[in-house]
Design a protein around this motif. Structure first.
Motif, short mmCIF file in Angstrom:
data_model
loop_
_atom_site.label_atom_id
_atom_site.label_comp_id
_atom_site.label_asym_id
_atom_site.label_seq_id
_atom_site.Cartn_x
_atom_site.Cartn_y
_atom_site.Cartn_z
N PHE A 314 -32.73 35.33 7.53
CA PHE A 314 -32.39 33.93 7.27
C PHE A 314 -32.82 33.06 8.44
O PHE A 314 -32.68 33.46 9.60
CB PHE A 314 -30.88 33.75 7.06
N PRO A 315 -33.28 31.83 8.19
CA PRO A 315 -33.42 30.87 9.29
C PRO A 315 -32.04 30.52 9.81
O PRO A 315 -31.07 30.42 9.04
CB PRO A 315 -34.11 29.67 8.64
N THR A 316 -31.92 30.32 11.12
CA THR A 316 -30.59 30.04 11.67
C THR A 316 -30.73 29.41 13.04
O THR A 316 -31.81 29.02 13.48
CB THR A 316 -29.73 31.32 11.71
N ALA A 317 -29.61 29.29 13.74
CA ALA A 317 -29.55 28.77 15.11
C ALA A 317 -28.28 29.33 15.74
O ALA A 317 -27.41 29.88 15.04
CB ALA A 317 -29.53 27.25 15.12
N PHE A 329 -28.76 21.09 22.35
CA PHE A 329 -28.65 22.55 22.35
C PHE A 329 -27.38 23.02 21.63
O PHE A 329 -26.92 24.15 21.84
CB PHE A 329 -28.67 23.06 23.80
N ASP A 330 -26.83 22.16 20.77
CA ASP A 330 -25.58 22.51 20.08
C ASP A 330 -25.80 23.52 18.96
O ASP A 330 -24.85 24.12 18.46
CB ASP A 330 -24.93 21.24 19.52
N GLY A 331 -27.05 23.69 18.52
CA GLY A 331 -27.35 24.74 17.56
C GLY A 331 -26.99 24.45 16.13
O GLY A 331 -26.53 25.35 15.40
N VAL A 332 -27.19 23.20 15.68
CA VAL A 332 -26.91 22.84 14.28
C VAL A 332 -28.23 22.55 13.58
O VAL A 332 -28.86 21.53 13.85
CB VAL A 332 -25.98 21.62 14.20
N LEU A 335 -29.94 19.04 12.40
CA LEU A 335 -29.23 17.95 13.07
C LEU A 335 -29.62 17.88 14.54
O LEU A 335 -30.13 16.87 15.00
CB LEU A 335 -27.72 18.12 12.92
N THR A 336 -29.40 18.96 15.27
CA THR A 336 -29.76 18.98 16.69
C THR A 336 -31.06 19.74 16.93
O THR A 336 -31.62 19.67 18.03
CB THR A 336 -28.64 19.61 17.52
N GLN A 337 -31.51 20.49 15.96
CA GLN A 337 -32.76 21.24 16.07
C GLN A 337 -33.20 21.66 14.68
O GLN A 337 -32.41 21.65 13.72
CB GLN A 337 -32.56 22.50 16.94
N GLU A 338 -34.44 22.06 14.55
CA GLU A 338 -34.90 22.69 13.33
C GLU A 338 -34.43 24.15 13.33
O GLU A 338 -34.34 24.78 14.39
CB GLU A 338 -36.42 22.63 13.21
N PRO A 339 -34.10 24.69 12.17
CA PRO A 339 -33.66 26.09 12.15
C PRO A 339 -34.75 27.02 12.68
O PRO A 339 -35.94 26.77 12.48
CB PRO A 339 -33.36 26.35 10.67
N VAL A 340 -34.30 28.07 13.34
CA VAL A 340 -35.23 29.07 13.87
C VAL A 340 -35.60 30.02 12.73
O VAL A 340 -34.72 30.72 12.20
CB VAL A 340 -34.60 29.84 15.04
N PRO A 341 -36.85 30.07 12.32
CA PRO A 341 -37.23 30.93 11.19
C PRO A 341 -37.17 32.40 11.58
O PRO A 341 -37.17 32.74 12.77
CB PRO A 341 -38.65 30.48 10.88
N PRO A 342 -37.12 33.29 10.60
CA PRO A 342 -37.22 34.72 10.93
C PRO A 342 -38.48 35.00 11.75
O PRO A 342 -39.58 34.58 11.38
CB PRO A 342 -37.28 35.39 9.55
N PRO A 362 -23.97 32.18 14.73
CA PRO A 362 -24.97 31.42 13.96
C PRO A 362 -24.35 30.17 13.36
O PRO A 362 -23.15 30.12 13.08
CB PRO A 362 -25.42 32.40 12.87
N HIS A 363 -25.21 29.16 13.13
CA HIS A 363 -24.72 27.96 12.44
C HIS A 363 -25.57 27.65 11.22
O HIS A 363 -25.86 26.50 10.92
CB HIS A 363 -24.67 26.77 13.38
N HIS A 364 -25.98 28.69 10.53
CA HIS A 364 -26.57 28.56 9.20
C HIS A 364 -26.31 29.87 8.50
O HIS A 364 -26.55 30.94 9.04
CB HIS A 364 -28.07 28.29 9.28
N ARG A 365 -25.75 29.79 7.31
CA ARG A 365 -25.33 30.96 6.53
C ARG A 365 -24.43 31.88 7.36
O ARG A 365 -24.58 33.10 7.42
CB ARG A 365 -26.53 31.72 5.98
#
Length: 746
Positions: A314-317, A329-332, A335-342, A362-365
Motif C-alpha cells: 500500500f502507499p503510505t507515510a 514531516f507530519d506524515g499525512v 496533506l503534508t506530503q504525497e504518499p510513499v508508493p510501494p 502509518p497514516h494511510h490504511r
C-alpha cells in the motif's frame, strides 16, 4: 401494588421499579402537575456540555401513595486521570447528583426523620447507601453497577445503614431497558422474508458471489456469545487482503533499542516479516524486520533524520504521533506530503520538543498496515535530571490485539476497510507483539511502566492482580501504582490508582512498587456485553506476569515513591490558561454515524439494541456482525455544530498563539454509537471537563477518549503552524471518513 411500602416483599419492589412510568403507578394529578423545571433530565448536551440525558440521567417517579414528589438522579463521571472512570474489574463508576422536588416532611409519612438515597441492582442485591438527601440539588455517593436502581426512602434515622423505611421515589438506569433480541430478530427475519428490499437483495447477491470464491476466513465467534444464524452466512462486500505467503520472508526479530543522538540519521524500512503465532507461521509487517519496530530513544530538543522506505503493498507515510514537529514531516498523505508508493522512500526531519513517550505508525490504511505490526515507540528523555521520580528499572509496553481464526488470519478489506462500525477487535491480546509479557524484579523495586495502546479499537483496563490504593503506606498491599504522566507531559500532581484505562493512541506512565516475593499478573479486566441476550459479564485476560524475587531492591526508593509529587513547572505552565477554562466554547464537533446500505438484517438488529449504549464497548462480542460492515456501508462523521459541515468540508482557521475551546459531543442517537479516541495532530490540549464535571488534575494531551453520549471540553493551544488533522484514532473510523483538517497560520 402502587400502595407498596418499604417493608413489602422485594419481588413487589422489582415489579414496581421495572414498571417505570406506567400510568397505574402515578398520581392522577401527575400530568397536570408536571412542569419543565421538574424534568431536569431534559436538556441539550451540545449547548450545556453535560452528558446525554437518555443514558446518564434517571427520572425518579413517586410511589403510588406519594403526592407530587419528583426528581432525577444524574450519573456524573468521577474525576479521573483517564478518559473514563472504571473499577479494576471494569465496572463503570458514577457519582450521583440528585435534583429532588416536593418531598413532604418525612414525619408526615410515619416515624421518619430523614430521606436516604440507595443504589441497587434489579436483583436488589447488593444495596449501597448513597447518602442523606433533601429537596434541591445534592451530590451523593458513588455507584458502580451495570444496571442501576435508585431508591429514595424515608428512614427513622439518617445514620441507618439498612434500608427499611417508606419508599418515596424510584427509577432505573438506561441499561435496564436492554432486552434479549430473540423476538425482535424473529420479527425482522419474517419481514425480511416477506418484503425483501432491492438493497437487501443486492447485498445478498454479493454474499453469494463471495461464498463461491472462498477468499474470506470468517472471524471466530466470541466463546461466551451466540449470534443469530442469519448473520453467520454474510460476507463483506470487498475483497480480502493478506500479505503474500513467502517462505523467503525473514522471521521477525524482537525490537531493538536505538539510542539516537541529536543530528543523527536512521533508516526505517516497512516490509513483510514472518511470525510464529497461535502455533502457526503467519506473514505480517514490521519496521526493520522487528516486531514492534525499533524503540527510538532521543534527548529532548534533539532533531534526527529518518529515511523511510516502503516495501508494503500500500502507499503510505509515517506519522510521528504526538510530536509537535515541522508540519512538512507530519506524515499525512495528500496533506503534508504525497504518499510513499510501494518501493518508494521519503526523508523525515523529526524535532523532539517535548519529553515523554510517543509512537510512530502509518497514516494511510492503518486498519491494515498498523494492525499487521507497523508501529514503534519513541522515548524522549527530559534534560531535567529529576523530571520524574527515581525508579529501579523501566519497561516500555505496547498493548495490542490481533484477530485470527481456525482458518488463519482474518483478512483485511482491500478496496475499503471491514469492521467499519466498531473497529477490528482482536481475539488475542499482545504486549510488545507477544501473547505473554514477563519481567523479573527484586522485592521493593519501583518499576516505571510506559504504556502505549496501539490497537485498532480496543480500550484496555489494565491492573495488577491484587493492586490497591492505601492512604497509609504502612497498610499498603504488595503492589501499589501511581500515574505520573500521559501523552505530552507530567500531571499537575501524581495520583494513586488501582488500574489504568487507556484508549487507542493514548500513553500513560505509571510507577509501580512490588513488595514481597511471588508472581504478580498484569491483566485486562472489562465488562463485556452480550447484546443478543442483553447481559453483562466479566472478561479477564492475562497480559503478562511480574516475577518478584525475595532479594531486596538496591537502592530502595520507598521514601520517594510514597510521596505524591506536585509538578510545579506543569502547574505554572497551565496557570496561563486557567482564565480560559470557563469562557464560552469556540467550536463544537458532533461525532456520529451515517449508515449506508447495511447488510440485512443488521439494520433492524442495531435499531433494536440502540435502546442502550454502553459508554465503552470493551470487547468484540459480535465479531461476525462487526466484520461484514465495510467502508462502503458506513461513514463516520465529525460535524461542525455551527455550520453543519462535515469531515473534510469543515473550514477552521487559526493563528499561532490562539487558544481554542473545543466541545466534543458523542451522539448517543447514532445507529451504532460507541466511544471515540479523538487525536489532534501537531498541537497539545488540556481536558477541561467531562460531562460538565471540571477536571482537577490536568496533563497535556494529544488524544482524548470521548465515550458514548459524553461531552468533553478541551482547550487547544495553537503553537505550531501548518495544516493539521483532527480524527478518531479507531483505524477503521478514520478510514471511513472521520477526519478533518484545520489551518494554523504563523
Amino acid at each position: 401494588m402502587c400502595a407498596w411500602r418499604g417493608h413489602k416483599r422485594a419481588t413487589a419492589l422489582l415489579v414496581l421499579v421495572l414498571a417505570g412510568a406506567a400510568p397505574g403507578c402515578r398520581h392522577p394529578d401527575d400530568a397536570a402537575a408536571a412542569q419543565p423545571e421538574a424534568e431536569p433530565c431534559r436538556g441539550d448536551a451540545v449547548a450545556s456540555g453535560v452528558a446525554d440525558a437518555d443514558l446518564y440521567c434517571i427520572e425518579l417517579l413517586p410511589a403510588g401513595d406519594i403526592d407530587r414528589a419528583t426528581g432525577s438522579a444524574r450519573l456524573l463521571p468521577p474525576v479521573s486521570p483517564f478518559g473514563i472512570a472504571v473499577s479494576p474489574a471494569g465496572e463503570q463508576q458514577y457519582d450521583v447528583l440528585f435534583d429532588l422536588r416536593d418531598l413532604p416532611d418525612p414525619a408526615a409519612l410515619g416515624p421518619y426523620t430523614a430521606y436516604v438515597a440507595w443504589a441497587t441492582t434489579p436483583q436488589l442485591t447488593p444495596v449501597v447507601k448513597l447518602g442523606v438527601v433533601r429537596n434541591g440539588t445534592i451530590r451523593s455517593g458513588r455507584v458502580a453497577f451495570d444496571r442501576i436502581l435508585i431508591l429514595i426512602t424515608a428512614e427513622p434515622s439518617s445514620d441507618t445503614s439498612v434500608r427499611s423505611g417508606h419508599l418515596v421515589l424510584r427509577g432505573t438506569s438506561a441499561a435496564v431497558r436492554m432486552q434479549p433480541h430473540d423476538a425482535a430478530f424473529l420479527l425482522a427475519g419474517f419481514l425480511g422474508a416477506k418484503e425483501s428490499s432491492p438493497k437487501e437483495s443486492t447485498h445478498g447477491a454479493h454474499h453469494d458471489m463471495q461464498d463461491t470464491t472462498g477468499t474470506w476466513t470468517p472471524p471466530p465467534m466470541h466463546p461466551k456469545v451466540s449470534m443469530p444464524p442469519e448473520l453467520m452466512t454474510l460476507r463483506p462486500d470487498v475483497s480480502s487482503y493478506l500479505p503474500r505467503d513467502d517462505t523467503s520472508i525473514p522471521l521477525a526479530r524482537p525490537r531493538e533499542l536505538l539510542q539516537v543522538a541529536d543530528g543523527s540519521a536512521l533508516t526505517l524500512v516497512a516490509a513483510p516479516v514472518r511470525r510464529v503465532l497461535f502455533g502457526r507461521t503467519v506473514t505480517m509487517l514490521g519496521f526493520n524486520g522487528q516486531y514492534p519496530g525499533p524503540l527510538i530513544q532521543v534527548d529532548q530538543g534533539s532533531t534526527i533524520v529518518v529515511q523511510f522506505t516502503n516495501r508494503t503493498d500500500f502507499p503510505t507515510a509515517v506519522h510521528w504521533h504526538g510530536i509537535r514537529l515541522d508540519n512538512r514531516f507530519d506524515g499525512v498523505p495528500h496533506l503534508t506530503q504525497e504518499p510513499v508508493p510501494p518501493g518508494g522512500s521519503f526523508e523525515y526531519r523529526v524535532h523532539f520538543r517535548d519529553a515523554g513517550i510517543y509512537w510512530y505508525h502509518p497514516h494511510h490504511r492503518e486498519d491494515v498496515l498498523q494492525d499487521l505490526g507497523l508501529y514503534g515507540n519513541l522515548l524522549v528523555r527530559s534534560r531535567e535530571p529529576d523530571f520524574l521520580g527515581p525508579a529501579n528499572r523501566e519497561e516500555v509496553l505496547m498493548l495490542d490485539d490481533f484477530l485470527a481464526g481456525d482458518g488463519g488470519v482474518v483478512g483485511y478489506g482491500l478496496e475499503a476497510p471491514t469492521h467499519a462500525l466498531m473497529g477490528r477487535f482482536g481475539n488475542v491480546l499482545l504486549v510488545n507483539g507477544e501473547p505473554r509479557w514477563e519481567t523479573r524484579v527484586r522485592s521493593g523495586e519501583v518499576v516505571r511502566l510506559f504504556f502505549t495502546n496501539v490497537s485498532s479499537t480496543r480500550v484496555f483496563n489494565v491492573s495488577f492482580q491484587g493492586a490497591g490504593i492505601s492512604d497509609s503506606p504502612i497498610a499498603a498491599p504488595n503492589v501499589r501504582m501511581k500515574v505520573v504522566a500521559s501523552d505530552l507531559s507530567r500531571y499537575e500532581r501524581e495520583q494513586w490508582v488501582e488500574n489504568i484505562t487507556i484508549a487507542p493512541a493514548e500513553r500513560y506512565v505509571a510507577d509501580v512498587r512490588f513488595d514481597g516475593a511471588g508472581d504478580i499478573a498484569l491483566v485486562n479486566r472489562v465488562r463485556a456485553i452480550d447484546h443478543v441476550q442483553a447481559r453483562f459479564f466479566e472478561e479477564s485476560q492475562p497480559l503478562g506476569v511480574v516475577h518478584v524475587t525475595p532479594a531486596p531492591a538496591l537502592p530502595d526508593h520507598r521514601g520517594t515513591f510514597e510521596q505524591l509529587r506536585r509538578n510545579a513547572a506543569v502547574v505554572a505552565e497551565i496557570d496561563r490558561y486557567r482564565r480560559d477554562f470557563q469562557r464560552p466554547v469556540d467550536h463544537g464537533l458532533i461525532i456520529t454515524l451515517k449508515p449506508g446500505d447495511l447488510p440485512f438484517p443488521l439494520g433492524p438488529l442495531l435499531n433494536f439494541e440502540s435502546v442502550y449504549r454502553s459508554p465503552v464497548e470493551w470487547t468484540g462480542t459480535m465479531p461476525e456482525m462487526d466484520w461484514i460492515v465495510t467502508g462502503r456501508n458506513a461513514r463516520w462523521v465529525l460535524r461542525d455544530t455551527a455550520t453543519a459541515r462535515e469531515n473534510m468540508d469543515i473550514d477552521w482557521r487559526f493563528r499561532v498563539g490562539d487558544v481554542v475551546k473545543l466541545r466534543l459531543v458523542n451522539d448517543r442517537a447514532a445507529l451504532h454509537a460507541m466511544q471515540h479516541p479523538i487525536h489532534i495532530h501537531g498541537q497539545r490540549f488540556l481536558v477541561i471537563s467531562v460531562n460538565g464535571v471540571p477536571n482537577s488534575n490536568r496533563v497535556w494531551k494529544d488524544t482524548a477518549l470521548v465515550p458514548t453520549g459524553f461531552v468533553v471540553d478541551v482547550l487547544v493551544e495553537l503553537s505550531n503552524p501548518g495544516k493539521w488533522m483532527l480524527h478518531c484514532h479507531i483505524a477503521e473510523h478514520i478510514e471511513t471518513g472521520m477526519r478533518m483538517v484545520f489551518d494554523v497560520a504563523p
